[in-house]
Write a protein that holds these residues in place. Structure first.
Motif, PDB file in Angstrom:
ATOM      1  N   ASP A 171      19.096   7.618   5.384  1.00 49.82           N
ATOM      2  CA  ASP A 171      17.759   7.405   5.201  1.00 49.82           C
ATOM      3  C   ASP A 171      17.719   5.670   4.931  1.00 49.82           C
ATOM      4  OD1 ASP A 171      17.268   9.841   5.364  1.00 49.82           O
ATOM      5  OD2 ASP A 171      16.524   9.911   3.345  1.00 49.82           O
ATOM      6  N   LEU A 172      18.357   4.962   4.164  1.00 48.28           N
ATOM      7  CA  LEU A 172      18.393   3.652   4.067  1.00 48.28           C
ATOM      8  C   LEU A 172      18.407   3.022   5.250  1.00 48.28           C
ATOM      9  CD1 LEU A 172      18.096   1.294   2.009  1.00 48.28           C
ATOM     10  CD2 LEU A 172      20.663   1.270   1.801  1.00 48.28           C
ATOM     11  N   ALA A 173      19.464   3.439   6.108  1.00 44.77           N
ATOM     12  CA  ALA A 173      20.090   2.721   7.700  1.00 44.77           C
ATOM     13  C   ALA A 173      18.608   2.933   8.448  1.00 44.77           C
ATOM     14  CB  ALA A 173      21.229   3.330   8.102  1.00 44.77           C
ATOM     15  N   LYS A 202      15.223  14.308   5.170  1.00 43.88           N
ATOM     16  CA  LYS A 202      14.264  15.152   4.679  1.00 43.88           C
ATOM     17  C   LYS A 202      12.785  14.736   4.906  1.00 43.88           C
ATOM     18  CE  LYS A 202      16.930  17.373   1.204  1.00 43.88           C
ATOM     19  NZ  LYS A 202      17.778  16.459   0.382  1.00 43.88           N
ATOM     20  N   PRO A 203      11.893  15.425   5.722  1.00 41.65           N
ATOM     21  CA  PRO A 203      10.671  14.891   6.162  1.00 41.65           C
ATOM     22  C   PRO A 203       9.944  14.209   4.889  1.00 41.65           C
ATOM     23  CG  PRO A 203      11.254  16.942   7.300  1.00 41.65           C
ATOM     24  CD  PRO A 203      12.477  16.720   6.393  1.00 41.65           C
ATOM     25  N   ARG A 204      10.235  15.001   3.786  1.00 38.85           N
ATOM     26  CA  ARG A 204       9.227  14.666   2.794  1.00 38.85           C
ATOM     27  C   ARG A 204       9.671  13.296   2.287  1.00 38.85           C
ATOM     28  NH1 ARG A 204      12.604  18.215   0.295  1.00 38.85           N
ATOM     29  NH2 ARG A 204      13.811  17.805  -1.458  1.00 38.85           N
ATOM     30  N   TRP A 205      10.695  12.656   2.440  1.00 38.42           N
ATOM     31  CA  TRP A 205      10.937  11.396   1.997  1.00 38.42           C
ATOM     32  C   TRP A 205      10.529  10.178   2.862  1.00 38.42           C
ATOM     33  CZ3 TRP A 205      11.041  12.485  -2.404  1.00 38.42           C
ATOM     34  CH2 TRP A 205      11.932  13.419  -3.309  1.00 38.42           C
ATOM     35  N   ARG A 206       9.992  10.570   4.126  1.00 38.33           N
ATOM     36  CA  ARG A 206       9.526   9.475   4.951  1.00 38.33           C
ATOM     37  C   ARG A 206       8.489   8.634   4.364  1.00 38.33           C
ATOM     38  NH1 ARG A 206       7.276  11.164  10.808  1.00 38.33           N
ATOM     39  NH2 ARG A 206       7.588   8.895  10.874  1.00 38.33           N
ATOM     40  N   PRO A 207       8.586   7.381   4.533  1.00 37.60           N
ATOM     41  CA  PRO A 207       7.800   6.308   3.832  1.00 37.60           C
ATOM     42  C   PRO A 207       6.118   6.616   4.197  1.00 37.60           C
ATOM     43  CG  PRO A 207       9.066   5.242   5.494  1.00 37.60           C
ATOM     44  CD  PRO A 207       9.670   6.553   5.371  1.00 37.60           C
ATOM     45  N   PHE A 208       6.006   6.862   5.714  1.00 41.77           N
ATOM     46  CA  PHE A 208       4.553   7.178   6.052  1.00 41.77           C
ATOM     47  C   PHE A 208       4.340   8.451   6.958  1.00 41.77           C
ATOM     48  CE2 PHE A 208       5.657   2.676   6.738  1.00 41.77           C
ATOM     49  CZ  PHE A 208       4.352   2.142   5.968  1.00 41.77           C
ATOM     50  N   GLN A 209       3.701   9.182   6.300  1.00 41.88           N
ATOM     51  CA  GLN A 209       3.188  10.475   7.048  1.00 41.88           C
ATOM     52  C   GLN A 209       2.692  10.167   8.341  1.00 41.88           C
ATOM     53  OE1 GLN A 209       0.908  13.126   4.738  1.00 41.88           O
ATOM     54  NE2 GLN A 209       2.369  13.266   2.938  1.00 41.88           N
ATOM     55  N   THR A 210       1.879   9.048   8.279  1.00 45.42           N
ATOM     56  CA  THR A 210       1.385   8.732   9.740  1.00 45.42           C
ATOM     57  C   THR A 210       1.010   7.102   9.481  1.00 45.42           C
ATOM     58  OG1 THR A 210       0.064   9.168  11.604  1.00 45.42           O
ATOM     59  CG2 THR A 210      -0.973   9.268   9.302  1.00 45.42           C
ATOM     60  N   ILE A 211       0.962   6.367  10.644  1.00 47.88           N
ATOM     61  CA  ILE A 211       0.571   4.997  10.619  1.00 47.88           C
ATOM     62  C   ILE A 211       0.134   4.856  12.053  1.00 47.88           C
ATOM     63  CG2 ILE A 211       2.865   4.283  10.980  1.00 47.88           C
ATOM     64  CD1 ILE A 211       2.156   1.694   9.713  1.00 47.88           C
ATOM     65  N   HIS A 256       8.663  -2.766 -13.456  1.00 49.27           N
ATOM     66  CA  HIS A 256       7.891  -2.905 -12.285  1.00 49.27           C
ATOM     67  C   HIS A 256       8.685  -2.754 -10.717  1.00 49.27           C
ATOM     68  CE1 HIS A 256       4.912  -3.951 -15.097  1.00 49.27           C
ATOM     69  NE2 HIS A 256       5.580  -5.060 -15.479  1.00 49.27           N
ATOM     70  N   ILE A 257       9.740  -1.706 -10.929  1.00 44.95           N
ATOM     71  CA  ILE A 257      10.482  -1.473  -9.771  1.00 44.95           C
ATOM     72  C   ILE A 257       9.858  -1.147  -8.482  1.00 44.95           C
ATOM     73  CG2 ILE A 257      11.238   0.656 -10.457  1.00 44.95           C
ATOM     74  CD1 ILE A 257      13.787  -1.543  -9.400  1.00 44.95           C
ATOM     75  N   GLN A 258      10.259  -1.608  -7.417  1.00 45.42           N
ATOM     76  CA  GLN A 258       9.543  -1.011  -6.167  1.00 45.42           C
ATOM     77  C   GLN A 258      10.602  -0.535  -5.235  1.00 45.42           C
ATOM     78  OE1 GLN A 258       7.203  -4.641  -4.676  1.00 45.42           O
ATOM     79  NE2 GLN A 258       5.562  -3.357  -4.765  1.00 45.42           N
ATOM     80  N   GLY A 259       9.865   0.252  -4.354  1.00 44.51           N
ATOM     81  CA  GLY A 259      10.741   1.024  -3.235  1.00 44.51           C
ATOM     82  C   GLY A 259      11.397   0.060  -2.283  1.00 44.51           C
ATOM     83  N   ILE A 260      12.283   0.596  -1.360  1.00 47.86           N
ATOM     84  CA  ILE A 260      12.667  -0.210  -0.307  1.00 47.86           C
ATOM     85  C   ILE A 260      11.856  -0.965   0.451  1.00 47.86           C
ATOM     86  CG2 ILE A 260      14.157  -0.044   1.703  1.00 47.86           C
ATOM     87  CD1 ILE A 260      14.912   2.787   0.835  1.00 47.86           C
ATOM     88  N   LEU A 261      10.887  -0.245   1.008  1.00 49.78           N
ATOM     89  CA  LEU A 261       9.998  -1.067   2.094  1.00 49.78           C
ATOM     90  C   LEU A 261       9.193  -2.286   1.336  1.00 49.78           C
ATOM     91  CD1 LEU A 261       9.388  -0.549   4.957  1.00 49.78           C
ATOM     92  CD2 LEU A 261       7.377   0.546   3.988  1.00 49.78           C
ATOM     93  N   ALA A 262       8.683  -2.009   0.198  1.00 47.95           N
ATOM     94  CA  ALA A 262       7.734  -2.988  -0.587  1.00 47.95           C
ATOM     95  C   ALA A 262       8.930  -4.212  -0.902  1.00 47.95           C
ATOM     96  CB  ALA A 262       6.973  -2.423  -1.609  1.00 47.95           C
ATOM     97  N   THR A 263       9.972  -3.823  -1.659  1.00 48.24           N
ATOM     98  CA  THR A 263      10.845  -4.815  -2.192  1.00 48.24           C
ATOM     99  C   THR A 263      11.547  -5.671  -0.977  1.00 48.24           C
ATOM    100  OG1 THR A 263      11.911  -3.227  -3.906  1.00 48.24           O
ATOM    101  CG2 THR A 263      13.247  -5.002  -3.112  1.00 48.24           C
ATOM    102  N   LEU A 310       0.899  -1.281  -0.037  1.00 51.51           N
ATOM    103  CA  LEU A 310      -0.024   0.083  -0.022  1.00 51.51           C
ATOM    104  C   LEU A 310       0.776   1.295   0.153  1.00 51.51           C
ATOM    105  CD1 LEU A 310      -2.844  -1.183   2.576  1.00 51.51           C
ATOM    106  CD2 LEU A 310      -3.201  -0.511   0.228  1.00 51.51           C
ATOM    107  N   GLN A 311       1.695   1.379   0.717  1.00 47.96           N
ATOM    108  CA  GLN A 311       2.741   2.538   0.862  1.00 47.96           C
ATOM    109  C   GLN A 311       3.543   2.479  -0.531  1.00 47.96           C
ATOM    110  OE1 GLN A 311       6.392   2.337   0.795  1.00 47.96           O
ATOM    111  NE2 GLN A 311       6.524   4.710   1.140  1.00 47.96           N
ATOM    112  N   ASP A 312       3.723   1.675  -1.267  1.00 47.05           N
ATOM    113  CA  ASP A 312       4.372   1.695  -2.403  1.00 47.05           C
ATOM    114  C   ASP A 312       3.427   2.287  -3.560  1.00 47.05           C
ATOM    115  OD1 ASP A 312       7.144   0.976  -3.545  1.00 47.05           O
ATOM    116  OD2 ASP A 312       6.138  -0.004  -4.869  1.00 47.05           O
TER     117      ASP A 312
END
Lengths: 298, 298, 298, 298
Positions: free
Chosen positions: D108-110, B123-132, D74-81, B85-87
Motif C-alpha cells: 500500500d505504501l509503495a 484492501k479497498p477500504r484503506w484507499r485514500p480517496f473513495q473518489t477524486i 498531531h500525527i498525520q497520515g501518509i498523504l498529508a505528511t 482535506l483527505q487527512d
C-alpha cells in the motif's frame, strides 16, 4: 535476433483504391528517407481492415486489382503490427500517425503507445521495447516540446502550390476539413488559414469543416464579405475518399460545390488528398520523434 | 472520522487585492450552491503563494488590509490542500479549476488528480480517496463526455450582459484572451466569438490574445472590414489582474487601448474579471464532475 | 470479427523434446476444460524461441522429429501472441502462467498484462481488450483475493501420488525446487513441504533449491535428524529439463544424487516434471481469473 | 522556498506509550545520521491516529503524559505528511517504512509513493517532487536491486545480542513474528532463523508466527526434536505492543508462554521491540533509497 529500428505508419485507412495511393505515397516517401528501416502500415479502422481481408479472400477482386500490395490485403491493427515487429526483434520503434489534428484517434493511438511503453521488466534487458516513440500529427500535438503554431506555419509553407493554383485561377481557396465537437480542431484550421493568407496575401484562403466549427455558412459569409466570385475547393484531408467525393463535390444538393453554386459562386475543385504533398512533414515528425526517443534511424 | 465530500477550487491565484475579490466571488457562489460542503481554495502559482505567506508574516501589511481571509494568507498548493482535506476524512473530492481553457495548467492539474486517484490499496477500504473527480475549464476539456462546443455556447449565453453593454454604447465588443503557442486556445476563443455574434447579431464580438493567435492585428483587420468606429474592451480573463490593468488599458503605447486609439478607434473599457459572471458555470461543472464520480454533494 | 475469448498459456519454454510433452500436456488439459476456446502457448524465453525457429528452418531436424506441433515451431513471445489473438477478435483474454511461484518471470508477465490492459480509448467500444485477466502461479500470487496458503494446501493435496510413491519405497521424499535470491520462494517451498508432512504424516517430505534457500545441506541436516536412510528425489519443476537431468540425477559428483549417495543415503529418483500432475490446478486458476475478469469461458 | 530533502518514516503506529519509545528511538537514530534533514513520522493506522488526536484534546491525558511529542499528538497520515513537506519546499523525499516484511502495508505504501511520483507537469520545473524514493523493509523487498537474502543475513548479524542473551541463559531463542496468509513472510522468517543458527551455532534459534505459518506447534515440534528444555521468548516485532504483551507472555492460557510451560518447557521472555536494535538497518535502507533516487541527504 537483430536489435533494430522500425517505423509504423498509423493511418485510419481507406477502401477506395485511388485514395490508397495517397497513403502508399506517404509510405514511399518515408521509406526513401530511411531505406534501411522497415516502414509498416497499420490501418486503425476495424471495418476497413475487415473489408481488405474479405478482398484478400476474393479471387475475383484480386484478379481485377492486381496492384494492391500484400501488406494492405493482410493489413493488421495497431497492436498486432507493433507486436509482430517487436517479436522479430524491432525493439526500437517510432509510431507516426498520419492524422491532421490531435483529436480522438490520436489520443487513442497515444494510449496504445503509452500502454506498450509502460511494460517494465525486472531486468531491463528483457523489456519488450528499448524505446517506442510517437510522432505528432500534421498540425502538431499538445506538448511544450513543439509549438503547434510552428507546425501550422510549416504546413502553410508546404502547401504553397495550393495557393498558387488558386491564384492562377483567380479564385479564393476554400479547404474542407473534417472537424469534430470534442477537440477544437477548428481553431487549428482557422489558424492555418490565417497563416496561408499571411504567406500568400493575394489569395483569400478559408477553411470550413464537414462536422463542426467553422461551418460552410461561416465560410460563405467571409466570401461575401470579401466579395469573392470564384472559389477553388480542396479537401483538407489526407486522402480524397468519401468526404471529398461526396460531401465536397458530390452531385447532391447539399454538397459544398452544389451549395456554393446555388449561392452564385463559380466553383472549381481539386479533388486530391493532402497525403503526397505533406509526406515530407511526416518524415520530419518521424525524425523528431526518433531523436526524442534516442533512436537512430537509417 | 467523517467520510465526506469536499470541493477544491484550483486557481492560478493573484496578489492584487481587488482581483482577489473575483476569486472569492467564485468561492462564495460555489459555497452557496453546496452549503454543507467545504469549498477550499488552492493557488497553483508557487510565487503567488510565497507572496501571501510573506504578507501573512508582515504586521504592517495585515494592519493595512484587514479583510484578507486567513485561508488566503495561509494558502497552500494543490497537493497539500487535497491531502489535508483527505487527512480530515474528506475522501470524496471534486477538484474544480477556474481555468478558461484546457491548456498547460489544466493538464498539470489533471496529472495531480490522476496520480492521487491511482493510489490503490490491497484492501479497498484503506484507499485514500473513495473518489477524486476533476471538473472541466470554462470552455470545456477534450473528452467525449461533454462537447466543448456546448460549453462554448453556454459561456456565450452567460455573457449576454457584455453584449448588452456594448450595444448600449453602440460599440463592437473586443475581448482580450490570454493565448499560448502550445494549446490551441485561439480556436476556442474564435468559436466563442462566433457564438456571441450568432446570439447577439447586432453586436460585433471579436477576440484577440496577449500571447498568440489571434493577434490584435487580426482583430483590427476585422474591425476595419466591418467599418467599426467604437470599441468596448474587456478582459476575457477570470480576474482583472496584471494583463487587464497593463496590457489592455495601460498608458504604455503598446497597450491595446493605446494601439486602438492610435488607429483611430474610439475606445471604452470594462476592466472586470469574468470570475463573478461565470461562477455559476463552474458550479455546473462541479455538479457534473461530482455526478460522474458518483459523489453526492450537499 | 467475432468478439470472443482466448486463453494464453505463458511458459518459460523448453528445447528438450521429452520435456515439451509436459507443457503440451498442460495445454491439452486446459483445452479439454474449454473445448470452444483457443488455448495458445507462448514461450517467454527469447533464446528458446530462437532455437525452435532455427529448427523450423532445418529440414533435417524436422525429418527426425515429425511430431513437433507447428505452434511450437513458430512459437511467438507474449506480446505477439496476445496481439495476434486480439487482431483476430479475441478481445477477452485470460493469460495463465505455468510458473510455480510468483518471482521475476511472473512479475514481468504481470507488467505485460497491466500495460496492455491500461490501453484506453476515448470511446469504450474501440478498446483493444474488453478484458485481459491474469491467472496466478501454482503456489499463488501476492494478493488478498486468494490466500497463498490455500494454494499451497491444494498443491499438496494434488501431489498425493508423490507421497504414495515414496511410502511404497519406504523413502523420504525430497523435492528439488529452483529458488532465487530476490523473491522468497523458499518460504513457499517450506510451507508446501510442511503441508505435505501434515497430509501424509508417514512420509518425511523435504524440499531444497538449486539456487537459494533452503539448500541441499539444510535438507541433509533434516534427513540426518530424522534418521532417514532412503531418499526418493523428484524435481519440483514443471518440466524435467536441464535441472532435473543434470543437477538432480546427473553423474557429476555435485549432483544431488551423487552428493546424497556420498553421504550414505540410498537414492531413488522420479525424473518427471510436475506439469501433467498440476495441469488441473492451472485449469482452476484460469477459471478463477476468468471469473474475476467477468469472462465466461466455454 | 528552499529546494531540499526530507525523510518520512512510515510506521503502523502504536497507542502504547512505552512502545512509542521504540518508534521514537528509530526516529532519533535516523536524525542522528542526517542531522540537517527533517525526519518526520507518519502513522499509517487511521485508528491509532484518531486515538492520538483524542488524547491531544484531552487535558487530563496531557497532564498525565507530559513527554509525548507534539509531532505524535498531531500525527498525520501518509498523504498529508508527504504533501505538507512538499508544500514547504521539500521536493526530494525518501519514505522509509519500518515494516519487517514486504506485505500488505508495504504494498500500500509503495502505491502511495508510485502515485505521487507519477505526477508529471508539462514543464519539468513545476513537478511537485524532483524525486520521491522508497526504502525497503527490514527483511528486504522483492526487487532485483537488493537480494532479500542479504537483508536477512544483515538482520541476523545485527541481532547477535539476542543469541548471546539466549546462550547466557542456556536457552533456545524463540521469536514470535506476525505472519499473514497472503504474503509469504513465513519463508523470510524461516530463512532468518536458519541464518541465526548458522551465525550462532551454539544457540537453537526458531521462529513462529501469531497468524500463519510457521505456527507455535511447528516450533514446539522442533524444540522437542532438539531436546530443548529452556526457551527464551522474544517478539520479532518493531514494538513490544499488544502482541508481545498478550499473545506472547500474557497470563491467558493460550499465550505462547503459558502453552510452552504447559508443555514442560522452562520459559523466559525478553519483552522488547526490535526497533532500537534495528534502527541502524533502517538508516542504511534510507541511505540506499536516497542513493538510488539520486538524493544527497545531509
Amino acid at each position: 535476433m537483430q536489435q533494430s529500428e522500425a517505423i509504423v505508419l498509423a493511418m485510419f485507412g481507406t477502401t477506395v483504391e485511388s485514395a490508397l495511393q495517397d497513403l502508399l505515397a506517404i509510405q514511399a516517401t518515408v521509406k526513401e528517407a530511411y531505406p534501411k528501416t522497415p516502414v509498416t502500415i497499420t490501418f486503425t479502422s476495424n471495418q476497413i481492415r475487415r473489408i481488405w481481408h474479405q478482398r484478400a479472400a476474393d479471387p475475383h477482386y484480386l484478379a481485377q486489382h492486381p496492384g494492391i500490395p500484400e501488406e494492405i490485403l493482410h493489413i493488421q491493427g495497431i497492436l498486432a503490427t507493433i507486436a509482430n515487429l517487436q517479436d522479430q526483434g524491432y525493439v526500437r520503434q517510432v509510431v507516426q500517425p498520419t492524422h491532421i489534428v490531435p483529436a480522438e484517434e490520436f489520443h487513442d493511438l497515444a494510449s496504445y503507445v503509452r500502454g506498450l511503453g509502460s511494460i517494465q521488466t525486472m531486468k531491463p534487458r528483457w523489456r519488450p521495447f528499448q524505446t517506442i516513440g510517437l510522432g505528432r500529427p500534421l498540425l502538431g500535438a499538445y506538448s511544450l516540446k513543439h509549438a503547434y503554431a510552428d507546425d501550422i506555419r510549416i504546413a502553410a509553407q508546404t502547401l504553397a502550390s495550393d495557393a498558387e493554383l488558386a491564384r492562377s485561377r483567380d479564385a479564393a481557396l476554400v479547404y474542407m476539413g473534417h472537424g469534430n465537437h470534442y477537440f477544437p480542431s477548428g481553431g487549428l484550421y482557422l489558424e492555418f488559414a490565417a497563416r496561408m493568407r499571411e504567406l500568400y496575401p493575394d489569395v483569400l484562403t478559408l477553411i470550413g469543416t464537414v462536422e463542426s466549427f467553422p461551418t460552410l455558412d461561416e465560410v460563405m459569409e467571409s466570401l461575401h464579405q470579401h466579395q469573392v466570385r470564384r472559389v477553388l475547393l480542396k479537401p483538407f484531408l489526407i486522402v480524397a475518399g468519401d468526404h471529398a467525393v461526396n460531401d465536397l463535390v458530390g452531385d447532391e444538393e447539399d454538397s459544398w460545390q452544389s451549395t456554393l453554386r446555388r449561392e452564385g459562386f463559380e466553383v472549381m475543385a481539386e479533388v486530391r488528398g493532402l497525403g503526397p504533398q505533406v509526406a515530407s512533414i511526416f518524415v520530419a515528425h518521424v525524425a523528431e520523434a526518433a531523436a526524442e526517443a534516442g533512436v537512430e534511424l537509417r
